[in-house]
Motif scaffolding. Structure first.
Motif, PDB file in Angstrom:
ATOM      1  N   THR A   3     106.611 -26.241 -29.196  1.00  0.00           N
ATOM      2  CA  THR A   3     106.258 -27.638 -29.406  1.00  0.00           C
ATOM      3  C   THR A   3     107.534 -28.441 -29.624  1.00  0.00           C
ATOM      4  O   THR A   3     108.577 -27.886 -29.995  1.00  0.00           O
ATOM      5  N   VAL A   4     107.446 -29.735 -29.404  1.00  0.00           N
ATOM      6  CA  VAL A   4     108.594 -30.622 -29.557  1.00  0.00           C
ATOM      7  C   VAL A   4     108.204 -31.760 -30.493  1.00  0.00           C
ATOM      8  O   VAL A   4     107.102 -32.296 -30.409  1.00  0.00           O
ATOM      9  N   GLY A  62     113.458 -31.721 -31.919  1.00  0.00           N
ATOM     10  CA  GLY A  62     113.493 -30.331 -32.343  1.00  0.00           C
ATOM     11  C   GLY A  62     112.435 -29.565 -31.569  1.00  0.00           C
ATOM     12  O   GLY A  62     111.349 -30.091 -31.305  1.00  0.00           O
ATOM     13  N   PHE A  63     112.750 -28.341 -31.196  1.00  0.00           N
ATOM     14  CA  PHE A  63     111.798 -27.458 -30.526  1.00  0.00           C
ATOM     15  C   PHE A  63     111.379 -26.384 -31.522  1.00  0.00           C
ATOM     16  O   PHE A  63     112.226 -25.760 -32.166  1.00  0.00           O
ATOM     17  N   ALA A 105     111.180 -25.972 -22.845  1.00  0.00           N
ATOM     18  CA  ALA A 105     111.701 -27.207 -23.446  1.00  0.00           C
ATOM     19  C   ALA A 105     112.000 -28.248 -22.369  1.00  0.00           C
ATOM     20  O   ALA A 105     111.679 -29.432 -22.532  1.00  0.00           O
ATOM     21  N   LEU A 106     112.608 -27.812 -21.279  1.00  0.00           N
ATOM     22  CA  LEU A 106     112.912 -28.738 -20.194  1.00  0.00           C
ATOM     23  C   LEU A 106     111.623 -29.334 -19.637  1.00  0.00           C
ATOM     24  O   LEU A 106     111.545 -30.537 -19.370  1.00  0.00           O
ATOM     25  N   ARG A 107     110.601 -28.523 -19.482  1.00  0.00           N
ATOM     26  CA  ARG A 107     109.309 -29.023 -19.005  1.00  0.00           C
ATOM     27  C   ARG A 107     108.761 -30.093 -19.958  1.00  0.00           C
ATOM     28  O   ARG A 107     108.281 -31.141 -19.518  1.00  0.00           O
ATOM     29  N   LEU A 108     108.863 -29.857 -21.264  1.00  0.00           N
ATOM     30  CA  LEU A 108     108.396 -30.851 -22.238  1.00  0.00           C
ATOM     31  C   LEU A 108     109.206 -32.148 -22.141  1.00  0.00           C
ATOM     32  O   LEU A 108     108.642 -33.247 -22.184  1.00  0.00           O
ATOM     33  N   LEU A 109     110.524 -32.021 -22.009  1.00  0.00           N
ATOM     34  CA  LEU A 109     111.366 -33.220 -21.868  1.00  0.00           C
ATOM     35  C   LEU A 109     111.019 -33.981 -20.596  1.00  0.00           C
ATOM     36  O   LEU A 109     110.943 -35.216 -20.601  1.00  0.00           O
ATOM     37  N   PHE A 110     110.804 -33.263 -19.505  1.00  0.00           N
ATOM     38  CA  PHE A 110     110.459 -33.913 -18.237  1.00  0.00           C
ATOM     39  C   PHE A 110     109.098 -34.593 -18.311  1.00  0.00           C
ATOM     40  O   PHE A 110     108.909 -35.664 -17.738  1.00  0.00           O
ATOM     41  N   GLU A 111     108.144 -33.986 -18.995  1.00  0.00           N
ATOM     42  CA  GLU A 111     106.833 -34.628 -19.165  1.00  0.00           C
ATOM     43  C   GLU A 111     106.979 -35.947 -19.902  1.00  0.00           C
ATOM     44  O   GLU A 111     106.378 -36.955 -19.514  1.00  0.00           O
ATOM     45  N   MET A 112     107.780 -35.958 -20.973  1.00  0.00           N
ATOM     46  CA  MET A 112     108.008 -37.210 -21.708  1.00  0.00           C
ATOM     47  C   MET A 112     108.715 -38.228 -20.833  1.00  0.00           C
ATOM     48  O   MET A 112     108.329 -39.399 -20.784  1.00  0.00           O
ATOM     49  N   ALA A 113     109.774 -37.796 -20.147  1.00  0.00           N
ATOM     50  CA  ALA A 113     110.555 -38.711 -19.314  1.00  0.00           C
ATOM     51  C   ALA A 113     109.693 -39.325 -18.219  1.00  0.00           C
ATOM     52  O   ALA A 113     109.842 -40.510 -17.897  1.00  0.00           O
ATOM     53  N   ALA A 114     108.802 -38.542 -17.653  1.00  0.00           N
ATOM     54  CA  ALA A 114     107.913 -39.064 -16.610  1.00  0.00           C
ATOM     55  C   ALA A 114     106.992 -40.143 -17.177  1.00  0.00           C
ATOM     56  O   ALA A 114     106.775 -41.177 -16.528  1.00  0.00           O
TER      57      ALA A 114
END
Length: 164
Positions: A3-4, A62-63, A105-114
Motif C-alpha cells: 500500500t502507499v 511511503g510504501f 510501487a511503480l504501478r501504484l505511482l503510475f495509477e496516481m499519475a494517470a
C-alpha cells in the motif's frame, strides 16, 4: 500486498521511518554518493526539488507491507514537462529488494499519475547504481540523455517511459 500513503515532514514518525529506510538501504548512498546515509538524506527526500518547481508540486510517499514502511518515493508533478512526472527517488530497504515491491510501487505511482492527468514519467539513475539501472530498464524506461552532477559518484542517466 503493498500500500502507499503520503508522508509529512511534520510527522516525527514519518521522518524516522524514512531515515530507517535509508539506513536499511545503506548501499544506495554508498553507491551514488560514496558515503553512509544520514539525516540530511531525510531533509533532501522531503524538501529537495528543482529550483523551478514549487513545494506544492512535490509529494512524498511511503510504501507499506502490512504496518511496516518498507520503502519510500518522491514525485514532482509537471516536471520537466507539463504532462510528465519526475520520480526523484524510489528506495526500498535492502531486505525488501528483489521481491517485486519495486514493480508494485511503480504501478501504484503510475495509477496516481494517470488520475492526475500525466502521460510520461522521467527519472535519473546514477551510473554507479547498476542494479537500479537494470530495474528501470526492465520496467520499460529508456535512456534519453546523460548529465553530470558533482554530488554523485557517476553520470546521471536520465530515463523516460509512457504512463500506461
Amino acid at each position: 500486498m503493498l500500500t502507499v500513503l503520503p508522508l509529512s515532514n511534520e510527522s516525527a514518525s514519518d521522518r524516522a521511518s524514512v531515515l530507517r529506510v535509508f539506513v536499511e538501504a545503506a548501499s544506495y548512498t554508498a553507491l551514488v554518493e560514496g558515503r553512509p546515509p544520514s539525516e540530511s538524506d531525510v531533509d533532501d527526500f522531503f524538501f529537495g526539488k528543482p529550483v523551478s518547481k514549487a513545494f506544492a508540486d512535490k509529494t512524498v510517499f511511503g510504501f507499506y507491507a502490512g504496518q511496516d514502511m518498507i520503502g519510500c518515493a518522491d514525485v514532482i508533478r509537471a516536471y520537466p514537462a507539463h504532462d510528465c512526472i519526475w520520480i526523484g527517488l524510489m528506495l526500498f530497504s535492502e531486505g525488501h529488494q528483489g521481491r517485486g515491491y519495486g514493480r508494485a510501487a511503480l504501478r501504484l505511482l503510475f495509477e496516481m499519475a494517470a488520475t492526475w492527468g500525466y502521460r510520461t514519467a522521467q527519472l535519473a539513475v546514477v551510473a554507479t547504481n547498476a542494479r537500479a539501472y537494470a530495474f528501470w530498464k526492465r520496467e520499460g524506461f529508456a535512456e534519453i540523455r546523460r548529465a553530470s552532477n558533482a554530488r554523485f559518484t557517476g553520470e546521471l542517466i536520465v530515463m523516460q517511459r509512457a504512463i500506461l
